[in-house]
Design an enzyme around this catalytic site. Structure first.
Site, PDB file in Angstrom:
ATOM      1  N   TRP A 201      45.283  41.913  48.560  1.00  0.00           N
ATOM      2  CA  TRP A 201      44.842  43.225  49.034  1.00  0.00           C
ATOM      3  C   TRP A 201      45.894  43.796  49.999  1.00  0.00           C
ATOM      4  O   TRP A 201      46.392  43.084  50.866  1.00  0.00           O
ATOM      5  CB  TRP A 201      43.483  43.091  49.751  1.00  0.00           C
ATOM      6  CG  TRP A 201      43.064  44.395  50.369  1.00  0.00           C
ATOM      7  CD1 TRP A 201      42.544  45.479  49.731  1.00  0.00           C
ATOM      8  CD2 TRP A 201      43.175  44.753  51.754  1.00  0.00           C
ATOM      9  NE1 TRP A 201      42.331  46.500  50.626  1.00  0.00           N
ATOM     10  CE2 TRP A 201      42.701  46.079  51.886  1.00  0.00           C
ATOM     11  CE3 TRP A 201      43.628  44.096  52.903  1.00  0.00           C
ATOM     12  CZ2 TRP A 201      42.664  46.751  53.102  1.00  0.00           C
ATOM     13  CZ3 TRP A 201      43.597  44.765  54.123  1.00  0.00           C
ATOM     14  CH2 TRP A 201      43.112  46.080  54.204  1.00  0.00           C
ATOM     15  N   ARG A 445      32.359  41.881  50.340  1.00  0.00           N
ATOM     16  CA  ARG A 445      32.106  43.142  51.050  1.00  0.00           C
ATOM     17  C   ARG A 445      30.604  43.461  51.078  1.00  0.00           C
ATOM     18  O   ARG A 445      30.191  44.590  50.843  1.00  0.00           O
ATOM     19  CB  ARG A 445      32.887  44.289  50.409  1.00  0.00           C
ATOM     20  CG  ARG A 445      33.244  45.362  51.417  1.00  0.00           C
ATOM     21  CD  ARG A 445      33.759  46.623  50.757  1.00  0.00           C
ATOM     22  NE  ARG A 445      34.130  47.584  51.776  1.00  0.00           N
ATOM     23  CZ  ARG A 445      34.249  48.881  51.562  1.00  0.00           C
ATOM     24  NH1 ARG A 445      34.053  49.384  50.382  1.00  0.00           N
ATOM     25  NH2 ARG A 445      34.584  49.687  52.536  1.00  0.00           N
ATOM     26  N   TRP A 479      36.755  56.271  41.161  1.00  0.00           N
ATOM     27  CA  TRP A 479      35.891  55.173  40.700  1.00  0.00           C
ATOM     28  C   TRP A 479      36.411  53.889  41.341  1.00  0.00           C
ATOM     29  O   TRP A 479      37.457  53.390  40.965  1.00  0.00           O
ATOM     30  CB  TRP A 479      35.967  55.091  39.183  1.00  0.00           C
ATOM     31  CG  TRP A 479      35.232  53.981  38.514  1.00  0.00           C
ATOM     32  CD1 TRP A 479      35.129  52.680  38.902  1.00  0.00           C
ATOM     33  CD2 TRP A 479      34.495  54.067  37.295  1.00  0.00           C
ATOM     34  NE1 TRP A 479      34.396  51.953  38.013  1.00  0.00           N
ATOM     35  CE2 TRP A 479      33.988  52.783  37.005  1.00  0.00           C
ATOM     36  CE3 TRP A 479      34.219  55.106  36.399  1.00  0.00           C
ATOM     37  CZ2 TRP A 479      33.226  52.513  35.872  1.00  0.00           C
ATOM     38  CZ3 TRP A 479      33.464  54.828  35.273  1.00  0.00           C
ATOM     39  CH2 TRP A 479      32.961  53.545  35.020  1.00  0.00           C
ATOM     40  N   ASP A 480      35.640  53.391  42.269  1.00  0.00           N
ATOM     41  CA  ASP A 480      36.081  52.226  43.051  1.00  0.00           C
ATOM     42  C   ASP A 480      35.437  50.944  42.531  1.00  0.00           C
ATOM     43  O   ASP A 480      34.447  50.976  41.775  1.00  0.00           O
ATOM     44  CB  ASP A 480      35.693  52.457  44.520  1.00  0.00           C
ATOM     45  CG  ASP A 480      36.687  51.839  45.485  1.00  0.00           C
ATOM     46  OD1 ASP A 480      37.408  50.907  45.095  1.00  0.00           O
ATOM     47  OD2 ASP A 480      36.725  52.295  46.642  1.00  0.00           O
ATOM     48  N   MET A 481      35.980  49.800  42.926  1.00  0.00           N
ATOM     49  CA  MET A 481      35.453  48.486  42.532  1.00  0.00           C
ATOM     50  C   MET A 481      35.961  47.492  43.573  1.00  0.00           C
ATOM     51  O   MET A 481      37.127  47.164  43.565  1.00  0.00           O
ATOM     52  CB  MET A 481      35.998  48.142  41.144  1.00  0.00           C
ATOM     53  CG  MET A 481      35.237  47.109  40.365  1.00  0.00           C
ATOM     54  SD  MET A 481      35.381  45.427  40.975  1.00  0.00           S
ATOM     55  CE  MET A 481      37.045  45.026  40.543  1.00  0.00           C
ATOM     56  N   ASP A 550      45.358  50.118  49.304  1.00  0.00           N
ATOM     57  CA  ASP A 550      44.699  50.598  50.526  1.00  0.00           C
ATOM     58  C   ASP A 550      45.687  50.684  51.673  1.00  0.00           C
ATOM     59  O   ASP A 550      45.387  51.250  52.717  1.00  0.00           O
ATOM     60  CB  ASP A 550      43.555  49.653  50.920  1.00  0.00           C
ATOM     61  CG  ASP A 550      42.248  50.054  50.250  1.00  0.00           C
ATOM     62  OD1 ASP A 550      42.201  51.131  49.625  1.00  0.00           O
ATOM     63  OD2 ASP A 550      41.267  49.284  50.352  1.00  0.00           O
TER      64      ASP A 550
HETATM   65  C1  GLA Z   1      37.973  50.873  49.053  1.00  0.00           C
HETATM   66  C2  GLA Z   1      38.976  51.924  48.634  1.00  0.00           C
HETATM   67  C3  GLA Z   1      39.211  52.893  49.761  1.00  0.00           C
HETATM   68  C4  GLA Z   1      37.908  53.545  50.141  1.00  0.00           C
HETATM   69  C5  GLA Z   1      36.875  52.475  50.490  1.00  0.00           C
HETATM   70  C6  GLA Z   1      35.500  53.077  50.672  1.00  0.00           C
HETATM   71  O1  GLA Z   1      38.489  50.056  50.034  1.00  0.00           O
HETATM   72  O2  GLA Z   1      40.166  51.329  48.230  1.00  0.00           O
HETATM   73  O3  GLA Z   1      40.149  53.866  49.388  1.00  0.00           O
HETATM   74  O4  GLA Z   1      37.444  54.333  49.076  1.00  0.00           O
HETATM   75  O5  GLA Z   1      36.774  51.486  49.472  1.00  0.00           O
HETATM   76  O6  GLA Z   1      34.562  52.130  50.954  1.00  0.00           O
END
Ligand code: GLA
Length: 745
Positions: A201, A445, A479-481, A550
């Protein structure tokens, strides 16, 4: 480009202007590999490139009456397990009687113009039949009664071959497919280097190089996603290959789940390279009538070094993997509120930021995590995809309309695959998560993974998302994961199907994407997985851009974007300017450098623009205008890596327009040294005969010829430290960078 079948020799020659790929039928009916590399003149037979010979202590193929045919020594296309080849197989089928041995013999082939799609799976495509030729080999194993189809596409305009395999059980036995790679290739020699892209990460896709030599070299993911730790992309190259010359094979898997990429140097001087779904945790029931289609693998051969390899991937993936409305359109400059507000916002705060963003010329406002359910922290709310009216009294529909009325587009964040235990969805359907009976599911998380192998779950999430989107003015979705898959077990499937769940999960993700894209074809999707944990070609088929990491620190991003560029086009790399001190590593970098790095991506801001000092805000206005002027060139130009930030104190890259009349160069010098040495940066891809005007902030415009810029270099030397502050001099600090715009007269 063409596929030629030489009937007499039983050989197949796939070629375009640059490459040749030659396949033969081996004496036992399996497919053999004769050659893959730089284009060869076609001829009736290349059989001499396969070295038959009797060697002591090898096992030879039964029933042929030839002692010189041992699979252990022959280069093959899709090798099987358990017979006379002791290297790793491309697939393995378990029969009812316990045997693992198969022998797929050539039956027929079909040559098709263009490229057929893969049902339910992402894949490269053609828009006109003349763009590619596909050959589909049909092979059959008499004992298991399984039909195997091997698909090969050769493209006209890219040095790329796309491959996949398709199994169908035409018999009456219940079989198990224990592994099925997408691609396997036996190369002559073991003198290769292996390049992988590893990290974690916030430090994704750092290149690492190893010697292959004898034995197995591999990378894999068992996280249920392609992962930030390893990318489903490796390079096999000859020692001495550089960015600009030498041979390289880039091997890429168009898939977003568990994968294995492997090279095995054998002790007879051959190297077997393969990529596909990770066999660990995988077992597909091939019951009578059942089929299995592997994901697609794409391999690019380059005789022009690593830049040549990357440029082929960039063009192919940008124009013939990414799809839809946004593929060729200029991507909107966006502002995302995540690092500006995190989950602490209300409508007024959001509207204030949006208003100021609009004033700066920003085109899209993206509302990130925290707008739904009881989502005030990351312990709750995921799965409840309806608005939290305590925060947004007019809902997403009201907010999106107000923002649209300002003249901006509106985008929204979802994390469709996840659920918090503290959510209405989980309380109603506790069995909808992936979890192993009798064991506590691991949390990541604070969230659980929804069982996307089940249609009912995907349907429910689709309905919730569809409602929010249909009720509002939404033109973009992030769209997150945000976690890896653990305890991968589905309550809906039988014991003997649990080996299918990782793959069925990803098929469920693709299905939801496909349904949303079909329902809302003009929405721009940006994929994300805690940044770049699912930055892979599979995702690019649905979402033409992906949040790259991130980590928004500009210096870190130089490395991350440089590593990402080995396979993925600039247009796919989500990159934002954020505040200093940086939220991930607390570093302070100049606004100019943050911009110079982020502009080489799908560009935006991720900060509270209302809190910006006025002079910075004025700078932002200029930046936005600059991106609007040059984003087309940056996204569609030919990209070259110029200086390696992992190896030196500098990082540099450039893009050149197709007609070579325009180019943009990004040069960065990470740490300052006093009285620094003289520096020249050799540019690439220019027309040697053209004269270019060179514009750069705070530098006098000069004109230089293309040949001089490429062969003698662009002088990037800074004056001695004592010169700082002189009229017209630049500002020299750590984390310095400069962007040069070149225009031919
Ligand atoms: C992840 C994404 C971030 C943000 C957070 C929100 O970490 O990579 O850009 O959207 O989730 O919880």
């Amino acid at each position: 480009m063409s596929v030629v079948f030489h009937e007499k020799s039983g050989e197949f020659h796939l070629f375009n202007d640059e490459i040749s790929y030659i396949i033969s039928i081996l004496p036992n009916g399996q497919l053999g590999q004769l050659y893959y590399g730089k284009r060869l003149r076609d001829r009736e037979s290349f059989e001499h490139l396969q070295e038959y010979g009797m060697r002591s202590m090898v096992a030879w193929v039964g029933g042929l009456g030839r002692r010189d045919v041992s699979l252990e020594l022959l280069k093959q296309e899709y090798p099987s397990f358990g017979s006379s080849d002791f290297r790793n197989p491309a697939f393995e089928i378990l029969q009812e009687n316990g045997s693992h041995v198969s022998n797929f013999r050539y039956v027929s082939h079909e040559i098709i113009s263009g490229k057929p799609g893969l049902s339910g799976l992402p894949a490269t495509y053609t828009e006109a039949p003349e763009e590619a030729d596909t050959i589909v080999f049909t092979l059959f194993d008499e004992v298991t009664q399984v039909e195997l189809k091997l698909n090969y596409t050769v493209f006209r305009d890219y040095n790329a071959i796309a491959r996949s395999a398709h199994f169908e059980n035409k018999g009456s036995q219940t079989l198990k497919l224990n592994s099925a790679m997408s691609f396997s290739l036996d190369l002559p020699g073991t003198e290769y280097e292996w390049m992988q892209f590893s990290g974690a990460w916030a430090r994704e896709r750092e290149p690492f190089v190893k010697k292959i030599g004898s034995g197995v070299t591999s990378v894999e993911s068992m996280r249920g996603c392609s992962s930030p730790n390893q990318n489903p992309f490796v390079v096999i190259r000859k020692p001495g290959t550089t960015e600009d010359c030498g041979e390289a094979y880039g091997v890429s898997l168009v898939y977003s789940g568990n994968f294995l990429a492997q090279a095995e140097g054998d002790t007879y001087g051959q190297t077997r390279v393969m990529i596909g779904i990770n066999p660990r945790g995988f077992c597909w029931n091939l019951t009578p009538g059942e089929v299995f289609q592997t994901p697609e693998a794409v391999v690019v051969y380059s005789a022009q070094g690593l830049n040549g390899m990357s440029q082929n991937f960039h063009e192919l993936y940008r124009t013939r993997l990414a799809r839809g409305y946004w593929r060729d359109r200029e991507r909107p400059v966006l502002l995302n509120n995540w690092e500006a507000t995190y989950m602490d916002f209300d409508e007024e705060k959001i509207l204030n930021i949006a208003r100021k963003a609009c004033e700066a010329g920003i085109e899209l406002f993206v509302l990130d995590d925290g707008w739904f359910g009881k989502r005030n922290d990351d312990f709750r709310g995921l799965g409840d995809w309806f608005v939290n009216t305590d925060k947004l009294e007019n809902g997403i529909s009201g907010l999106s309309r107000k923002i649209t009325e300002m003249g901006m587009r509106f985008g929204l964040w979802f994390e469709p695959e996840m659920v918090n235990e503290d959510s209405d969805l989980f309380r109603a359907h506790p069995d909808w998560i992936l979890a192993t009976p009798g064991r506590e599911p691991s949390l990541g998380r604070n969230q659980c993974v929804l069982d996307f192998s089940r249609k009912v779950v995907v349907d429910a999430i689709y309905e919730m998302m569809e409602k929010v989107i249909a009720d509002s003015d939404i033109t973009y979705i992030k769209w997150d994961m945000n976690r890896s898959i653990t305890e991968c077990y589905s309550a809906a499937y039988a014991a003997n199907q649990q080996g299918e769940i990782y793959h069925r999960y990803i098929l469920g993700v693709y299905d939801l994407y496909e349904r949303l894209i079909t329902r809302f074809p003009e929405i721009l999707f940006e994929s994300c997985a805690s940044g770049g944990a699912r930055f892979d070609p599979g995702m690019l088929y649905y979402a033409p851009q992906a949040w790259c990491s991130d980590d928004t620190d500009a210096v870190e991003r130089i490395g991350i974007q440089y590593g990402t560029s080995y396979c993925y086009p600039v247009s796919s790399v989500g990159a934002h300017v954020s505040v200093v001190p940086n939220h991930q590593i607390l570093r302070e970098t100049p606004l100019e450098t943050r911009f110079n790095v982020a502009m080489f991506g799908a560009f935006g801001y991720e900060l509270d623009i209302t809190r910006m000092p006025e002079e910075e805000f004025e700078e932002v206005k200029k930046q936005v205008a600059f991106v609007k002027q040059y984003r087309k060139l940056i996204h569609t130009g030919t990209y070259y890596r110029l200086a390696d930030p992992f190896a030196t104190n500098e990082g540099a890259w450039m893009v050149v327009s197709q007609d070579q009349k325009e180019a943009i160069v990004m040069y960065s010098r990470i740490l300052i040294h006093p009285n620094s040495p003289v520096k020249r940066l050799k540019l690439k891809g220019l027309n040697p005969d053209l004269e270019y005007r060179i514009e750069a902030p705070r530098k006098k415009e000069v004109s230089r010829c293309g040949d001089e810029l490429m062969y003698a270099g662009l002088i990037t030397t800074e004056p001695a430290i004592g010169d700082i502050g002189e009229a017209g001099a630049d500002v020299y600090t750590d984390f310095y960078s400069k962007v040069y715009v070149l225009k031919a007269n």
